[in-house]
Design a protein around this motif. Structure first.
Motif, PDB file in Angstrom:
ATOM      1  N   TRP A 132       5.911   5.717   4.365  1.00 55.37           N
ATOM      2  CA  TRP A 132       4.614   5.748   3.627  1.00 55.37           C
ATOM      3  C   TRP A 132       3.668   6.304   4.748  1.00 55.37           C
ATOM      4  O   TRP A 132       3.526   5.544   5.938  1.00 55.37           O
ATOM      5  N   ASP A 133       2.731   6.927   4.520  1.00 51.80           N
ATOM      6  CA  ASP A 133       1.713   7.597   5.498  1.00 51.80           C
ATOM      7  C   ASP A 133       0.703   6.623   5.674  1.00 51.80           C
ATOM      8  O   ASP A 133      -0.192   6.638   6.442  1.00 51.80           O
ATOM      9  N   GLY A 134       0.456   5.692   4.912  1.00 59.73           N
ATOM     10  CA  GLY A 134      -0.327   4.529   5.031  1.00 59.73           C
ATOM     11  C   GLY A 134      -1.969   4.862   4.706  1.00 59.73           C
ATOM     12  O   GLY A 134      -2.847   4.156   4.967  1.00 59.73           O
TER      13      GLY A 134
ATOM     14  N   ARG B 296       5.232  -1.444  -5.260  1.00 57.53           N
ATOM     15  CA  ARG B 296       3.604  -1.304  -5.162  1.00 57.53           C
ATOM     16  C   ARG B 296       3.331  -1.813  -3.619  1.00 57.53           C
ATOM     17  O   ARG B 296       3.669  -3.061  -3.588  1.00 57.53           O
ATOM     18  N   LEU B 297       2.661  -0.986  -2.951  1.00 57.34           N
ATOM     19  CA  LEU B 297       2.054  -1.464  -1.651  1.00 57.34           C
ATOM     20  C   LEU B 297       0.638  -1.442  -1.535  1.00 57.34           C
ATOM     21  O   LEU B 297       0.000  -0.622  -2.386  1.00 57.34           O
ATOM     22  N   LYS B 298      -0.049  -2.024  -0.698  1.00 56.22           N
ATOM     23  CA  LYS B 298      -1.388  -1.926  -0.638  1.00 56.22           C
ATOM     24  C   LYS B 298      -1.799  -2.037   0.867  1.00 56.22           C
ATOM     25  O   LYS B 298      -1.114  -2.657   1.818  1.00 56.22           O
ATOM     26  N   GLY B 299      -2.821  -1.265   1.125  1.00 58.01           N
ATOM     27  CA  GLY B 299      -3.350  -0.990   2.544  1.00 58.01           C
ATOM     28  C   GLY B 299      -4.930  -1.218   2.351  1.00 58.01           C
ATOM     29  O   GLY B 299      -5.762  -0.282   2.008  1.00 58.01           O
TER      30      GLY B 299
ATOM     31  N   ASP C 288      -3.983  -3.667   7.753  1.00 60.01           N
ATOM     32  CA  ASP C 288      -3.507  -4.622   6.737  1.00 60.01           C
ATOM     33  C   ASP C 288      -2.671  -4.278   5.728  1.00 60.01           C
ATOM     34  O   ASP C 288      -3.246  -3.708   4.692  1.00 60.01           O
ATOM     35  N   TYR C 289      -1.413  -4.081   5.690  1.00 65.54           N
ATOM     36  CA  TYR C 289      -0.466  -3.709   4.911  1.00 65.54           C
ATOM     37  C   TYR C 289      -0.001  -4.653   4.142  1.00 65.54           C
ATOM     38  O   TYR C 289       0.650  -5.509   4.979  1.00 65.54           O
ATOM     39  N   SER C 290       0.519  -4.367   2.820  1.00 65.25           N
ATOM     40  CA  SER C 290       1.224  -5.645   1.933  1.00 65.25           C
ATOM     41  C   SER C 290       2.077  -5.022   1.038  1.00 65.25           C
ATOM     42  O   SER C 290       1.739  -3.961   0.446  1.00 65.25           O
TER      43      SER C 290
ATOM     44  N   SER D 110      14.765  -6.953  -1.942  1.00 63.97           N
ATOM     45  CA  SER D 110      13.570  -7.262  -1.373  1.00 63.97           C
ATOM     46  C   SER D 110      13.104  -6.032  -0.652  1.00 63.97           C
ATOM     47  O   SER D 110      13.755  -4.718  -0.738  1.00 63.97           O
ATOM     48  N   VAL D 111      11.818  -6.182  -0.576  1.00 60.64           N
ATOM     49  CA  VAL D 111      10.951  -4.933   0.049  1.00 60.64           C
ATOM     50  C   VAL D 111      10.014  -5.421   1.399  1.00 60.64           C
ATOM     51  O   VAL D 111       9.460  -6.317   1.241  1.00 60.64           O
ATOM     52  N   GLU D 112      10.491  -4.675   2.500  1.00 61.14           N
ATOM     53  CA  GLU D 112       9.611  -5.201   3.641  1.00 61.14           C
ATOM     54  C   GLU D 112       9.015  -4.003   4.443  1.00 61.14           C
ATOM     55  O   GLU D 112       9.539  -2.822   4.633  1.00 61.14           O
ATOM     56  N   ILE D 113       7.752  -4.136   4.835  1.00 58.94           N
ATOM     57  CA  ILE D 113       7.138  -3.270   5.556  1.00 58.94           C
ATOM     58  C   ILE D 113       7.170  -3.292   6.978  1.00 58.94           C
ATOM     59  O   ILE D 113       7.376  -4.409   7.584  1.00 58.94           O
ATOM     60  N   ASP D 114       7.392  -2.397   7.716  1.00 62.31           N
ATOM     61  CA  ASP D 114       7.679  -2.157   9.190  1.00 62.31           C
ATOM     62  C   ASP D 114       8.920  -3.146   9.601  1.00 62.31           C
ATOM     63  O   ASP D 114       8.648  -4.170  10.384  1.00 62.31           O
TER      64      ASP D 114
END
Length: 597
Positions: free
Chosen positions: A569-571, A542-545, A522-524, A588-592
């Protein structure tokens, strides 16, 4: 072009005119397996009472260092003898919804008569229930041997037996118009093997809810006395010798397989087809003639795909049953060199679930049958791997984005459907992938099939398809006909996983949680801030796991000038901050972004 080539090469013989296929296999050929458990059965079909009576001789080779004093046999049909059996009493077994309000003739059973060791001694027999202690369960029979079987020696076990089908329940049984599906129908030896603690013994569980099957490879020679005008089909190759009084001897030979199943009906049409050296025998109700080309094309495409990306199909035969609608509960299942689908009249071509089903059951030939892991204790090694390849084959054959549904502008691929089936599970309902089949409390299909397939697809994308395929080819080649366990697959995975991959530093923790835990990813992106300064922008991402399943992820930062930047990011942290100073402004910023996960 690939699909077109298969369509153009598809050639079938006229319905019902081809007769039985030639018996290609002969006893005494070059073994593919250890041939530990071998069966010769001779039975007479009582088509009126849905029974068989006959004899069986089992030749079992003791490949352990032990002297073995007992033999344990699966007696699966007894699981359908009453509502008090371990399979039915909890209401969780397939077909349990049909268990109430049954007439006496609707139940099934099996019994052994006069068991003998080396044709001499009558053996003591006792039903045992070591898994749950249910004294009313008779799905495992133990025979006490007169003489112990020394290491390396062979047990010759012979007996007469009688078996009666239930009205169809869990794929086995009879239906209207004479249809009978004989699967898991005969006394079958368990597997004498070494457990994880190093102890040898019989692996022969009771038939419990959600459980499938496990057996040693061997040869089957089965002769069935049945009406001459009926259609029979099943595992291996079949020949027919017509006798007197309207009856024939249908003889089946199946080599290097773990089980034998068959079907009998007076109302099935037959088409024969050849793919390379494999004879395909397709059985179907005449009302489903419109599906024949579709499903044969799917089967041949699947044969070609698995041959190329996993390994050669080693058998000379494949039988496919499309059951009539009144016997639909006999479908959706796999048996050695024999699979059952399920369809209805006039099934739309834009809905490809019938193709998907046939390909799923065919892929079982590689994992359930050839590799032959223990489906009872580690179902993920079969069902999950099969679902992964079902998705791949369907998307290669019918399109990456619309392989399952392509109707009225609505497109769904197999992989999307599989992933959704997993991610839709509530966290409170999940179980580890590596859970014994009968101990899974959550959604069985979502966990065993879909979570495993989604994990394999994730590993595939992190490794790269070419390397993943080489790994799976090695796994198949090393472990075919050998009963591998989960540790064997993980050893191959560790061997092939690249040292310079972004997942490598956290690989062991990731695999441990993905297979033996219940954590979720659950990453955002929580947001980003930009402060304009004299010579550029001070920017904070800012990222959140929030999940327990940790893995590295790529973060794509896109700038207003059209350029993209990838940061790994190692997550591992719950919160992660990326600070940048640049003369470009973040759009914009996008995960994966490439959807590796």
């Amino acid at each position: 072009m690939r699909i077109l080539a298969f369509i153009l090469s598809l050639a079938v013989l006229p319905t019902g005119l081809a007769g039985p296929e030639p018996c290609i296999a002969i006893l005494g050929d070059v073994p593919l397996s250890t041939r530990t458990s071998n069966y010769i059965m001779d039975v007479v079909l009582d088509e009126v009472n849905h029974q068989v009576q006959g004899s069986s001789t089992i030749e079992w080779i003791n490949r352990s260092p032990d002297s073995v004093h007992t033999a344990r046999l699966y007696m699966y049909l007894n699981a359908f003898s009453s509502q008090e059996t371990s399979y039915l009493r909890t209401g969780r077994g397939v077909g349990a919804d049909q268990a109430s309000d049954r007439a006496a003739s609707d139940w099934g059973w099996i019994q052994i008569l006069n068991p003998r060791q080396d044709s001499l001694s009558i053996l003591d027999q006792n039903y045992i229930s070591l898994d749950d202690g249910n004294e009313k369960d008779q799905s495992v029979l133990e025979l006490v041997l007169e003489e112990a079987v020394a290491s390396g020696d062979t047990l010759i076990l012979s007996f007469d037996f009688e078996a009666k089908l239930p009205r169809i329940m869990a794929r086995s049984g009879y239906a209207e118009h004479g249809f009978m599906h004989w699967v898991h129908w005969y006394p079958k030896l368990g597997v004498y093997e070494q457990d994880r603690s190093g102890n040898w013994g019989w692996n022969c569980h009771q038939f419990l809810p959600q459980m499938e099957f496990y057996g040693d490879h061997g040869n089957y020679e089965v002769t069935i006395d049945a009406p001459s005008k009926w259609t029979l089909g099943g595992s291996g190759c079949m020949s027919e010798i017509e006798g007197k009084a309207g009856r024939s001897q249908f003889r089946f030979l199946a080599h290097d397989v773990i089980d034998f199943g068959w079907v009998a009906s007076p109302h099935l049409a037959v088409i024969n087809h050849q793919w390379r050296d494999v004879h395909i025998r397709y059985l179907y109700p005449p009302a489903h003639t419109g599906h024949v080309d579709r499903l044969l094309q799917a089967a041949t495409f699947g044969l070609d795909y698995m041959h190329e990306f996993v390994g050669p199909y080693p058998y000379a035969n494949l039988t496919i049953l499309d059951p009539p609608v009144y016997a639909l509960r006999s479908g959706f299942m796999e048996y050695p060199t024999y699979i059952t689908g399920g369809s209805f009249y006039a099934w739309p071509t834009q809905i490809r679930t019938i193709e998907s089903l046939v390909l799923h059951e065919f892929a079982h030939q590689y994992f359930m049958q050839i590799v032959a892991n223990n489906e009872k204790e580690e179902p993920w090694l079969d069902e999950g791997f099969v679902t992964y390849y079902e998705d791949r084959i369907m998307e290669a054959m019918l399109g990456e984005h619309s392989s399952l549904f392509d109707i009225l502008g609505y497109h769904v691929s197999n992989s999307q459907f599989t992933r959704n089936e997993y991610v839709s599970i509530a966290e409170t309902d999940t179980d580890p992938i590596a859970t014994k089949s009968w101990e899974i409390d959550g959604p069985y299909k979502g966990i065993v099939y879909s979570k495993t397939a989604t994990l394999l697809k994730t590993i595939d994308r992190y490794m790269g398809r070419d390397l993943f395929d080489r790994m799976m080819q090695s796994y198949f080649e090393q472990h075919k006909f050998s009963h591998p366990r989960g540790e064997d697959f993980l050893q191959i995975l560790r061997q092939f996983f690249p040292e310079d991959n972004i997942l490598t530093p956290n690989f062991e923790a990731f695999i441990k949680e993905a297979i033996y835990g219940t954590g979720t990813c659950d990453y955002s992106v929580e947001g980003f801030e930009q402060i304009e300064q004299e010579n550029g922008y001070a920017q904070t991402v800012r990222l959140k796991g929030m999940g327990d399943l940790k893995m590295p992820v790529e973060v794509m930062i896109s700038y207003e000038d059209g350029l993209d930047q990838i940061i790994v990011w190692d997550g591992q942290e719950q919160t992660h901050v990326i600070e940048l100073f640049d003369n470009r402004k973040i759009r914009s910023v996008e995960i994966d972004p490439s959807r590796k996960n």
